[in-house]
Design an enzyme around this catalytic site. Structure first.
Site, PDB file in Angstrom:
ATOM      1  N   GLU A   1       0.546  26.952 -15.817  1.00  0.00           N
ATOM      2  CA  GLU A   1      -0.485  26.018 -16.328  1.00  0.00           C
ATOM      3  C   GLU A   1       0.015  24.824 -16.544  1.00  0.00           C
ATOM      4  OE1 GLU A   1      -2.360  28.179 -19.324  1.00  0.00           O
ATOM      5  OE2 GLU A   1      -3.893  26.606 -19.823  1.00  0.00           O
TER       6      GLU A   1
ATOM      7  N   LYS B   1      13.774  18.912 -24.968  1.00  0.00           N
ATOM      8  CA  LYS B   1      13.011  19.440 -25.764  1.00  0.00           C
ATOM      9  C   LYS B   1      12.654  20.791 -25.568  1.00  0.00           C
ATOM     10  CE  LYS B   1       8.531  20.461 -26.027  1.00  0.00           C
ATOM     11  NZ  LYS B   1       8.715  21.601 -27.112  1.00  0.00           N
TER      12      LYS B   1
ATOM     13  N   GLU C   1       9.833  24.582 -12.904  1.00  0.00           N
ATOM     14  CA  GLU C   1      10.043  26.010 -12.749  1.00  0.00           C
ATOM     15  C   GLU C   1       9.061  26.850 -13.563  1.00  0.00           C
ATOM     16  OE1 GLU C   1      12.410  26.882 -10.674  1.00  0.00           O
ATOM     17  OE2 GLU C   1      13.801  25.228 -10.581  1.00  0.00           O
TER      18      GLU C   1
ATOM     19  N   GLY D   1       2.927  23.405 -16.191  1.00  0.00           N
ATOM     20  CA  GLY D   1       3.477  22.757 -15.127  1.00  0.00           C
ATOM     21  C   GLY D   1       2.417  21.807 -14.257  1.00  0.00           C
TER      22      GLY D   1
ATOM     23  N   CYS E   1      10.848  35.215 -16.188  1.00  0.00           N
ATOM     24  CA  CYS E   1       9.937  34.540 -14.969  1.00  0.00           C
ATOM     25  C   CYS E   1      10.170  35.321 -13.628  1.00  0.00           C
ATOM     26  CB  CYS E   1      10.262  32.976 -15.122  1.00  0.00           C
ATOM     27  SG  CYS E   1      11.803  32.698 -14.890  1.00  0.00           S
TER      28      CYS E   1
ATOM     29  N   GLY F   1       8.448  26.199 -17.536  1.00  0.00           N
ATOM     30  CA  GLY F   1       7.512  27.049 -18.372  1.00  0.00           C
ATOM     31  C   GLY F   1       6.471  27.656 -17.670  1.00  0.00           C
TER      32      GLY F   1
ATOM     33  N   GLU G   1       0.612  37.103 -14.416  1.00  0.00           N
ATOM     34  CA  GLU G   1       2.056  37.182 -15.043  1.00  0.00           C
ATOM     35  C   GLU G   1       1.572  37.387 -16.436  1.00  0.00           C
ATOM     36  OE1 GLU G   1       4.288  33.522 -16.058  1.00  0.00           O
ATOM     37  OE2 GLU G   1       5.903  34.381 -15.377  1.00  0.00           O
TER      38      GLU G   1
HETATM   39  P1  NAP Z   1       4.681  26.930 -21.702  1.00  0.00           P
HETATM   40  O1  NAP Z   1       3.837  27.105 -22.638  1.00  0.00           O
HETATM   41  O2  NAP Z   1       4.430  26.342 -20.287  1.00  0.00           O
HETATM   42  O3  NAP Z   1       5.766  25.786 -22.651  1.00  0.00           O
HETATM   43  C1  NAP Z   1       7.042  25.565 -22.149  1.00  0.00           C
HETATM   44  C2  NAP Z   1       7.417  24.196 -22.687  1.00  0.00           C
HETATM   45  O4  NAP Z   1       6.517  23.165 -22.321  1.00  0.00           O
HETATM   46  C3  NAP Z   1       7.494  24.319 -24.089  1.00  0.00           C
HETATM   47  O5  NAP Z   1       8.422  23.433 -24.505  1.00  0.00           O
HETATM   48  C4  NAP Z   1       6.120  23.624 -24.500  1.00  0.00           C
HETATM   49  O6  NAP Z   1       5.947  23.193 -25.886  1.00  0.00           O
HETATM   50  C5  NAP Z   1       5.845  22.450 -23.389  1.00  0.00           C
HETATM   51  N1  NAP Z   1       4.763  22.079 -23.279  1.00  0.00           N
HETATM   52  C6  NAP Z   1       3.404  22.535 -23.522  1.00  0.00           C
HETATM   53  N2  NAP Z   1       2.323  21.810 -23.435  1.00  0.00           N
HETATM   54  C7  NAP Z   1       3.186  20.626 -22.736  1.00  0.00           C
HETATM   55  C8  NAP Z   1       2.413  19.221 -22.266  1.00  0.00           C
HETATM   56  N3  NAP Z   1       1.134  19.088 -22.100  1.00  0.00           N
HETATM   57  N4  NAP Z   1       3.293  18.387 -21.867  1.00  0.00           N
HETATM   58  C9  NAP Z   1       4.500  18.647 -21.765  1.00  0.00           C
HETATM   59  N5  NAP Z   1       5.196  19.814 -22.349  1.00  0.00           N
HETATM   60  C10 NAP Z   1       4.155  20.595 -22.510  1.00  0.00           C
HETATM   61  O7  NAP Z   1       5.687  28.128 -21.488  1.00  0.00           O
HETATM   62  P2  NAP Z   1       6.281  29.088 -22.487  1.00  0.00           P
HETATM   63  O8  NAP Z   1       4.953  29.874 -23.215  1.00  0.00           O
HETATM   64  O9  NAP Z   1       7.057  28.468 -23.461  1.00  0.00           O
HETATM   65  O10 NAP Z   1       7.008  29.929 -21.489  1.00  0.00           O
HETATM   66  C11 NAP Z   1       6.442  31.079 -20.730  1.00  0.00           C
HETATM   67  C12 NAP Z   1       6.380  30.496 -19.402  1.00  0.00           C
HETATM   68  O11 NAP Z   1       7.334  30.072 -18.895  1.00  0.00           O
HETATM   69  C13 NAP Z   1       6.138  31.700 -18.384  1.00  0.00           C
HETATM   70  O12 NAP Z   1       4.817  31.410 -17.668  1.00  0.00           O
HETATM   71  C14 NAP Z   1       7.062  31.756 -17.555  1.00  0.00           C
HETATM   72  O13 NAP Z   1       6.856  32.397 -16.277  1.00  0.00           O
HETATM   73  C15 NAP Z   1       7.880  30.384 -17.418  1.00  0.00           C
HETATM   74  N6  NAP Z   1       9.077  30.585 -17.275  1.00  0.00           N
HETATM   75  C16 NAP Z   1       9.705  30.139 -15.994  1.00  0.00           C
HETATM   76  C17 NAP Z   1      10.731  30.041 -15.629  1.00  0.00           C
HETATM   77  C18 NAP Z   1      11.458  29.836 -14.277  1.00  0.00           C
HETATM   78  O14 NAP Z   1      12.580  29.397 -14.071  1.00  0.00           O
HETATM   79  N7  NAP Z   1      10.492  29.510 -13.239  1.00  0.00           N
HETATM   80  C19 NAP Z   1      11.642  30.571 -16.718  1.00  0.00           C
HETATM   81  C20 NAP Z   1      11.596  30.982 -17.819  1.00  0.00           C
HETATM   82  C21 NAP Z   1      10.083  30.630 -18.021  1.00  0.00           C
HETATM   83  P3  NAP Z   1       5.779  23.895 -27.045  1.00  0.00           P
HETATM   84  O15 NAP Z   1       5.464  25.289 -26.708  1.00  0.00           O
HETATM   85  O16 NAP Z   1       6.976  23.970 -27.993  1.00  0.00           O
HETATM   86  O17 NAP Z   1       4.548  23.261 -27.719  1.00  0.00           O
END
Ligand code: NAP
Ligand code: MG
Length: 495
Positions: free
Chosen positions: A233, A177, A252, A235, A286, A230, A383
Site C-alpha cells: 500500500e 529513515k 520491496e 509502496g 515478507c 514496506g 498478507e
Molecule cells: P509500511 O507501513 O509500509 O512502512 C514502511 C516504511 O515506510 C516506514 O518507515 C514508514 O514510516 C514509511 N512510510 C509510511 N508512509 C509513508 C509515505 N507516505 N511516504 C514515505 N514513507 C512512508 O510497512 P511496515 O508496516 O513498517 O512493514 C510491514 C510491511 O513491510 C509488510 O507489508 C511487509 O510485507 C513489508 N516488508 C517487505 C519486505 C520485502 O523485502 N519485500 C521486507 C520486510 C517487510 P513509519 O511507519 O515510521 O511512519
C-alpha cells in the site's frame, strides 16, 4: 534513559522543534529510549547535506578501494558491538534474542559483501556495433546520486544494511529513515558510522514519521532515488509521489508466498521447514511461507506431525533463549492478526492448533495453523504479518503451481521433494522472485531478492541490487579523426 539524535552532515542534533518519540519494548511495554523526531525541515536539511556531499564527489569520486575500506570499518564496528546490537534489536522489535543475534551476524556479513563489491569495477568495454573496429564503447555504471532509504520495522538493522550497502557501494550518498516502531539500531548504526572515516554528509540517518519525513524524501527534487521496503500500500503511494521528478524507485513490498510439500518429500524435514518458513519472527516476514500447500497423499501424516510440532513451540519472553515465538510489534498489529483469526473461522477454516493470545498485555499470539483452507479465503489471499499459517491440500503438481500463482504477490516460495528435477520444474513455473527447494528464508548476498507482481519493483542484493543505485552511461569514442574518412549514414538510400 538513552537519547538518540538526528545524524545530519556528520553531526548529531536535536530535531528542529525538539520533539522526540519513545522506543518501546513490545513485550514489556517499557519505554527504554527517546528518539529525536525529525520534522520535514530536518528532512530537507538531511537532503541538502546528502546532495552537497554527492555533488562534491567526496564519496563518488573516492577510489573504489577507499570506499571499500571505509565500508569494512562499518563491518568491524557492527561485529565489535554485536551483543549490544542484538539486545537492543530484541528489546525494540520483539524479535527473539536468538533471531536478533543471527540478524546482527547477517548484517555484518551483508555489509562485508557490499564493502567488497564497492571495490569491483562494474564498468565494461562493449564491442561497438555502430562503427565496428573504429569505435571504443564504454558502459559506465555511475552512482544515481542522492538516495532516500525507507525501511520497515520487521528486520530493522538488517534492512538498514541491505539499503545502505548497495547505495554506498554504488557511490551514492544517502538519507536513511528507519520505521518509528524500531528506530533504535539504525540510530546505533549512525553512532558506529560516525566512528569510521566516512566523510561527513555521505550517510544521514533521521527518524520520524513516514507520512512527514518519508514523504519529504519521496517528494524532494534533490533526491534521485528511493529505495523502499514496506507494505504494498505505501509502496504504491510512493510510486505515485515519486513521479514529480521521475525518481528512480526500488520497492520491496508484501507477499503471500506458497510453500509446497510434494508427496515424495521427507515429511519430518518438511514439517520443520514449514514451521520455520511460516513462524520465523512471529510470521512478520515478507517472504514467509504463509500458504502451505500439502499433497493429498501425505496430508494426514503431515498435518498430525505439524500439529504436534507447532503446539510445542514456546511463546514468551523474547529475551529467553528458549523462546520460539515472541510478541508481535504493536497493539495495532495484534488486533489485526487476531481479526484474521476470527475471519478464518468465519470463512469456514478450522484451527488445527493455536488461535489464542496467551497474554494480550504482552502482545503474544500463539502460532496458529488453519486447515480446511481454500485459496479464495481472506487468510489465503491477504498478507497477515503475524504467526498464522493457512494449509491448503492439493492433488497434483499442476494444481499446486496454479494455487501458488493465484496471488497478487510473488516474493518467495518453497518446494519440498526428494526429486530435484521435479521440484525445479515447479520452481520454474512459480511466478515469484525467490524459490527455496528443501529450505527456506536463506538470503544469499550474491543472489537478487525481490518481487514479481505486487511484491515490488527491482531487486536487492548481488550485482542487480547494486545496479539499482546506478545509472548506465554509454560513452562512444570514435577513433576516426579525419572527416574525409567519416561516413554519417550506414545504409544506402534506396532509389
Ligand atoms: P509500511 O507501513 O509500509 O512502512 C514502511 C516504511 O515506510 C516506514 O518507515 C514508514 O514510516 C514509511 N512510510 C509510511 N508512509 C509513508 C509515505 N507516505 N511516504 C514515505 N514513507 C512512508 O510497512 P511496515 O508496516 O513498517 O512493514 C510491514 C510491511 O513491510 C509488510 O507489508 C511487509 O510485507 C513489508 N516488508 C517487505 C519486505 C520485502 O523485502 N519485500 C521486507 C520486510 C517487510 P513509519 O511507519 O515510521 O511512519
Ligand atoms: Mg519498539
Amino acid at each position: 534513559m538513552e537519547k538518540y539524535l538526528l545524524y545530519i552532515n556528520g553531526e548529531f542534533k536535536e530535531s528542529s522543534d525538539k520533539t522526540t518519540f519513545d522506543a518501546v519494548n513490545p513485550y514489556s511495554g517499557e519505554v527504554f529510549a527517546q528518539i529525536s523526531k525529525a520534522t520535514a525541515e530536518d528532512a530537507k536539511d538531511a537532503v541538502r547535506s546528502a546532495r552537497k556531499a554527492f555533488d562534491s564527489g567526496i564519496w563518488s569520486e573516492l577510489p573504489r578501494s577507499e570506499r571499500s575500506r571505509i565500508m569494512k570499518q562499518i563491518v568491524d564496528k557492527i561485529n565489535e558491538n554485536a551483543k549490544q546490537l542484538a539486545k537492543l534489536e530484541a528489546m525494540d522489535s520483539g524479535s527473539t534474542i536468538r533471531k536478533a543475534g543471527e540478524d546482527v551476524y547477517l548484517s555484518a556479513r551483508s555489509m562485508n559483501y557490499f564493502a567488497k563489491m564497492a571495490d569491483v569495477d562494474l564498468d565494461e568495454n562493449i564491442e561497438g556495433l555502430s562503427r565496428p573496429g573504429v569505435s571504443k564503447n564504454i558502459l559506465r555504471r555511475e552512482p544515481v546520486g542522492v538516495a532516500g532509504l525507507i525501511i520497515p520495522w520487521n528486520f530493522p538493522l538488517k534492512m538498514a544494511v541491505w539499503k545502505l550497502g548497495p547505495a554506498l557501494a554504488a557511490g551514492c550518498t544517502v538519507i536513511l529513515k528507519p520505521a518509528q516502531e524500531t528506530s533504535v539500531t539504525a540510530n546505533e548504526l549512525a553512532r558506529l558510522i560516525d566512528m569510521t572515516d566516512m566523510p561527513k554528509g555521505v550517510v544521514n540517518i533521521i527518524s520520524g514519521s513516514g507520512s512527514i519525513i518519508g514523504n519529504e524524501l519521496v517528494n524532494n527534487a534533490d533526491v534521485d532515488k528511493i529505495g523502499f521496503t514496506g507494505s504494498t500500500e505505501v509502496g504504491k503511494t510512493i510510486m505515485i509521489n515519486a513521479a514529480g521528478n521521475l525518481k528512480k524507485i526500488t520497492l520491496e513490498c508484501g507477499g503471500k508466498s506458497a510453500n509446497i510439500v510434494l508427496d515424495d518429500a521427507d515429511i519430518d524435514m518438511s514439517v520443520d521447514g514449514a514451521v520455520y518458513a511460516a513462524f520465523y519472527h512471529q510470521g512478520q516476514c515478507c517472504e514467509g511461507g504463509t500458504r502451505l500447500l500439502v499433497h493429498e497423499k501425505i496430508y494426514d501424516e503431515f498435518i498430525a506431525k505439524l500439529k504436534s510440532k507447532v503446539s510445542k513451540m514456546k511463546t514468551g519472553d523474547p529475551m529467553d533463549k528458549t523462546s520460539d515465538n515472541g510478541p508481535v510489534i504493536n497493539r495495532k498489529q495484534f488486533d489485526l492478526v487476531m481479526n484474521y483469526i476470527k475471519a478464518g473461522k468465519e470463512e469456514g477454516a478450522e484451527v488445527l492448533t493455536g488461535g489464542k493470545s496467551p497474554d494480550e498485555s504482552r502482545l503474544l499470539i500463539e502460532p496458529t495453523v488453519f486447515v480446511n483452507v481454500n485459496n479464495k479465503m481472506k487468510i489465503a489471499r491477504e498478507e497477515i504479518f503475524g504467526p498464522i499459517l493457512a494449509v491448503i491440500k492439493f492433488k497434483d503438481d499442476e494444481e499446486a503451481v496454479r494455487i501458488a500463482n493465484d496471488s497478487i504477490y510473488g516474493l518467495g516460495g518453497g518446494v519440498w521433494s526428494r526429486d530435484d528435477a521435479r521440484a525445479l520444474k515447479i520452481a520454474s513455473a512459480m511466478r515469484t522472485g525467490t524459490v527455496w527447494i528443501n529450505d527456506y528464508h536463506l538470503m544469499n548476498d550474491r543472489a537478487p531478492f525481490g518481487g514479481y507482481k505486487q511484491s515490488g519493483i527491482g531487486r536487492e542484493f548481488g550485482i542487480d541490487g547494486i545496479k539499482e543505485y546506478t545509472e548506465a552511461k554509454h560513452i562512444h569514442i570514435d577513433e576516426i579523426k579525419d572527416l574525409n574518412k567519416k561516413t554519417w549514414y550506414k545504409t544506402v538510400v534506396p532509389d
